[in-house]
Scaffold this motif. Sequence first.
Motif, mmCIF file in Angstrom:
data_model
loop_
_atom_site.group_PDB
_atom_site.id
_atom_site.type_symbol
_atom_site.label_atom_id
_atom_site.label_comp_id
_atom_site.label_asym_id
_atom_site.label_seq_id
_atom_site.Cartn_x
_atom_site.Cartn_y
_atom_site.Cartn_z
ATOM 1 N N VAL A 319 -24.134 2.615 34.127
ATOM 2 C CA VAL A 319 -23.511 2.631 32.810
ATOM 3 C C VAL A 319 -23.411 4.077 32.364
ATOM 4 O O VAL A 319 -24.409 4.806 32.361
ATOM 5 C CB VAL A 319 -24.318 1.806 31.789
ATOM 6 C CG1 VAL A 319 -23.673 1.879 30.409
ATOM 7 C CG2 VAL A 319 -24.442 0.364 32.239
ATOM 8 N N ALA A 321 -23.474 7.549 30.673
ATOM 9 C CA ALA A 321 -24.384 8.093 29.661
ATOM 10 C C ALA A 321 -23.675 9.208 28.904
ATOM 11 O O ALA A 321 -23.935 10.388 29.111
ATOM 12 C CB ALA A 321 -25.664 8.600 30.308
ATOM 13 N N TRP A 325 -25.569 7.932 24.127
ATOM 14 C CA TRP A 325 -26.140 7.146 25.215
ATOM 15 C C TRP A 325 -26.917 8.015 26.200
ATOM 16 O O TRP A 325 -27.724 7.509 26.968
ATOM 17 C CB TRP A 325 -25.040 6.394 25.950
ATOM 18 C CG TRP A 325 -24.516 5.213 25.192
ATOM 19 C CD1 TRP A 325 -23.318 5.111 24.565
ATOM 20 C CD2 TRP A 325 -25.194 3.977 24.963
ATOM 21 N NE1 TRP A 325 -23.197 3.897 23.951
ATOM 22 C CE2 TRP A 325 -24.342 3.179 24.183
ATOM 23 C CE3 TRP A 325 -26.447 3.482 25.324
ATOM 24 C CZ2 TRP A 325 -24.690 1.905 23.767
ATOM 25 C CZ3 TRP A 325 -26.801 2.208 24.921
ATOM 26 C CH2 TRP A 325 -25.929 1.436 24.154
ATOM 27 N N VAL A 328 -30.552 7.517 25.854
ATOM 28 C CA VAL A 328 -31.059 6.163 26.055
ATOM 29 C C VAL A 328 -31.365 5.938 27.531
ATOM 30 O O VAL A 328 -30.531 6.228 28.392
ATOM 31 C CB VAL A 328 -30.022 5.126 25.565
ATOM 32 C CG1 VAL A 328 -30.512 3.708 25.820
ATOM 33 C CG2 VAL A 328 -29.710 5.336 24.091
ATOM 34 N N GLU A 330 -31.617 4.388 31.190
ATOM 35 C CA GLU A 330 -30.592 3.601 31.852
ATOM 36 C C GLU A 330 -30.843 2.097 31.766
ATOM 37 O O GLU A 330 -29.884 1.331 31.550
ATOM 38 C CB GLU A 330 -30.446 4.018 33.310
ATOM 39 C CG GLU A 330 -29.281 3.298 34.001
ATOM 40 C CD GLU A 330 -29.042 3.778 35.412
ATOM 41 O OE1 GLU A 330 -27.859 3.934 35.770
ATOM 42 O OE2 GLU A 330 -30.032 3.978 36.135
ATOM 43 N N ARG A 333 -29.393 0.950 28.591
ATOM 44 C CA ARG A 333 -27.934 0.993 28.608
ATOM 45 C C ARG A 333 -27.380 -0.208 29.370
ATOM 46 O O ARG A 333 -26.395 -0.835 28.959
ATOM 47 C CB ARG A 333 -27.437 2.297 29.257
ATOM 48 C CG ARG A 333 -27.821 3.557 28.506
ATOM 49 C CD ARG A 333 -26.925 4.721 28.911
ATOM 50 N NE ARG A 333 -26.936 4.989 30.333
ATOM 51 C CZ ARG A 333 -27.766 5.831 30.947
ATOM 52 N NH1 ARG A 333 -28.677 6.483 30.225
ATOM 53 N NH2 ARG A 333 -27.705 6.034 32.254
ATOM 54 N N GLN A 334 -28.022 -0.555 30.462
ATOM 55 C CA GLN A 334 -27.594 -1.725 31.227
ATOM 56 C C GLN A 334 -27.806 -3.007 30.423
ATOM 57 O O GLN A 334 -26.974 -3.925 30.467
ATOM 58 C CB GLN A 334 -28.360 -1.786 32.550
ATOM 59 C CG GLN A 334 -28.023 -0.650 33.504
ATOM 60 C CD GLN A 334 -28.981 -0.579 34.679
ATOM 61 O OE1 GLN A 334 -30.118 -1.047 34.597
ATOM 62 N NE2 GLN A 334 -28.524 0.015 35.776
ATOM 63 N N TRP A 336 -27.680 -3.267 27.186
ATOM 64 C CA TRP A 336 -26.624 -3.311 26.191
ATOM 65 C C TRP A 336 -25.316 -3.814 26.801
ATOM 66 O O TRP A 336 -24.625 -4.649 26.198
ATOM 67 C CB TRP A 336 -26.440 -1.936 25.563
ATOM 68 C CG TRP A 336 -25.337 -1.887 24.552
ATOM 69 C CD1 TRP A 336 -24.079 -1.377 24.714
ATOM 70 C CD2 TRP A 336 -25.389 -2.396 23.216
ATOM 71 N NE1 TRP A 336 -23.344 -1.526 23.561
ATOM 72 C CE2 TRP A 336 -24.120 -2.148 22.623
ATOM 73 C CE3 TRP A 336 -26.378 -3.029 22.459
ATOM 74 C CZ2 TRP A 336 -23.834 -2.512 21.313
ATOM 75 C CZ3 TRP A 336 -26.076 -3.393 21.151
ATOM 76 C CH2 TRP A 336 -24.818 -3.134 20.602
ATOM 77 N N ALA A 337 -24.978 -3.319 27.972
ATOM 78 C CA ALA A 337 -23.757 -3.778 28.647
ATOM 79 C C ALA A 337 -23.848 -5.271 28.969
ATOM 80 O O ALA A 337 -22.850 -6.008 28.847
ATOM 81 C CB ALA A 337 -23.533 -2.966 29.917
#
Length: 524
Positions: A319, A321, A325, A328, A330, A333-334, A336-337
């Motif tokens: 994802v 960055a 982001w 944040v 990883e 972030r994943q 969130w996705a």
Amino acid sequence: MTTAVPPLLPVVEQTRIDRWRDALLASPRGFRLWRWLAPTLVTLLAAVLRLIDIGNPHQLVFDETYYVKDSWSQWVLGYPSAWPDGADASFVAGDTDVFTGIGSYVVHPPLGRILIGAGMALLGPDSATGWRISAAVFGTATVLLVYLLARTLTRSIPFATVASGLIAIDGLGIVLSRISLLDIFLTFFIVLTFWFVALDARRSTDRLRAALTALPEGRHTWGPVLWARPWLVAAGAAAGAATAVKWSGLYVLAAVGLYAVVTDAVARRRAGIEQWPMDAARQGLVSFVLLVPVAVVVYLASWSGWLFTNGGWMRGTPVAATGIWGWVPEPLRQLWAYHQEMYNFHVGLVTPHSYASPAWQWPLLIRPTSMYWHQDQAGVNGCALPTGCTEAISSIANPIIWWAGVAASLYLLVRFVMVRDWRRHALVLTGLAATYVPWLLYPERTIFQFYTVAMLPFLVLALTFALRDVARGVKGASRASGQAVVLAFLGLCLVISAFWYPVWVGLPVPYEFWRLHNWLPTWI
């Protein structure tokens, strides 16, 4: 010579039931006995109805095909895994570890699956009892929570016993406690949230009154800001757990937050605080801090298995960055996705289903969900009935309790408008609004009548308030006749539940007996 002074209040008619109740509860010893005995007996009744022969049928019923297998792979791996074709037959036969280990796209948060998996770990994944034991435990505990919530609202043992007794014998609560779906866990945490809110409302009102009493007499421009509200923190944690089962828990979090702000404003206005709107806004910011962060922490904690392993869905997907982001980690972030994909699924779910029921139909009980239906001829699979055996599991509520509860909810709304009971009536109405109104916003989405199990605790509370008013005597009727009507109604509810119980739990019955339960053409 003295003249008799008329009483300030009218003399309340004492009926035989009143005298019997007073005899049971008047003495401290009797009160202590029934304070423990009443919830114990109701909870035991709920447990028997939910646990007896819970392993029947030994099949993956309705959406158990998803939740049971996903729960077991999540318990073993830390995340739900994909399963090969034909996995249902293998799983039912006892070959429970044939999952691929590849992360599966699942559209609900993990907590409900974790709880189902815990039961399977305890009693074995090869047993239908193991699949369903957690649902039965949480369904039984929900009955006890309804008792505690009703008792907190009214301080009445008979009131709490009637409310919890109604949900103990209702088919919707029984069925959802006997199969492994997520909704009974959601319901448990929703009722837990509202119980904590009720405890907070009672305690914070007392603390506000005490704080104002300690101030010098006169007009109060500002009231105290209350930080020490542990029950509100607990409500936030419970709402976070509800959201970690299903996202509809977010509506509950928002609803209880709004309830806390409004009731704080009302309490400060009634206490004579001059700047009560701004004072309530100050307290509202504090309540937000007490309520929301802990809910977020609980929700994220439910994803720990996914976050601290590498095999879950999208864990290997990079994802970008960029911007903020970049700060944040990883895995977040994943996550969130992943949540973006979950959201797109939920808002776009319009797949036709024969048992789909839009929310406008729910109060009318138009299309209950058939979870299981099977028919055998005499002598086949142990069928001992000469005309053959029909086994059915329908998630329909007790129709009398349901329709009366819907009518009582409208009555409670009128009563609230008249008397403005914020601590009791408003809390029950808030629970109903949070568990029903949001579904009206998605008229095209594929949803089901059994989602209403989250509404059921608040419907029975509204019904119990209405029954209490009837028992006190309505215009033109005596208190004794009102109590007779209530007893007759409760007896009817019990008879209807006994009539429906076989087709709530999949007992073998004659086909014509099953047909007798299809009161409306849409119930088939």
